[in-house]
Enzyme design. Sequence first.
Site: not given
Lengths: 232, 83
Positions: A87, A202, A204
């Site tokens: 991002c 994302h 994560e």
Amino acid sequence: MTTRVGVVTFPGSLDDRDAQRAIRLAGAEPVALWHRDKDLHQVDAVVLPGGFSYGDYLRAGAISRFSPVMESLIEQAKLGMPVLGICNGFQVLTESHLLPGAMLRNNHLHFICRDQKLRVENAATAWTSDYQAGQEISIPLKNMDGRYTADRRTIDELESEGRVVFRYLASEEGGLCNPNGSINDIAGITNAAGNVVGLMPHPEHAVEPLVGTGKTDGLPFFTSVLKQLVNV
Amino acid sequence: MARVVVDVMLKPEILDPQGQAVQRALPRLGFTGIADVRQGKRFELELEGPVDDAALAKIREAAETFLANTVIEDFTVRVEDGQ
């Protein structure tokens, strides 16, 4: 020896702790890096996390690109060190010219936040070897400036060299495919060497069954780089 | 103090949704006859010293490396006339 993966914190980074957690869950040692410190503290790879570094002033990622830590990172990335930009981290990588093209405001002008289906187009990068080419995954997406763009020649080069790593797909519920007007539905790309990868969604946030999408579709990013580094 | 103005605009071929949003709002407010709007950025740089060739060259470099992203944006540099 444990593999050390650095995570840079810029003023305005939001997802640095989530990235550190994902690295730990994958079995590596997360190392917090500070943007004003030029030293990379002997890490084997670096994640540039999501957030709004410097408030996205000027352009997303534009001011961070000139942080002291980036000088060392750009040098090491060119020498082959694996770097993942998520991002805002992806925006920093395009502003740094480690990846071609640029990120623009979403074409509909809305901040977008949803689970996003992606197709893994390239499973040969440092960060995607634990996926299969063609595999479909779902990870969270949340951004305002996610519209990837580049000139025709650059896009042709990325496509012909297989450097589009992820593409946006419509969800099972039939949601919109492309969340931001990104050219060719591009969600992530890699450099020619395959060590630098940037993507808007994302991974994560999808590493534990309890939170995020309820899946662990993002974890292979972090296990891929670990495997790559162990095999070096 | 001398002032140098750097104007940064998205390249003509790049979609500008912010400009489009402004353009769509104009007729609602009664401002008709405007065919297109594009939104840019203006930087006003106050110089400590004189505006000579060296100072302008430095500002052009700043515009090219930092103020504008030349992948998507064009820029112009001009000296603002005295008050």
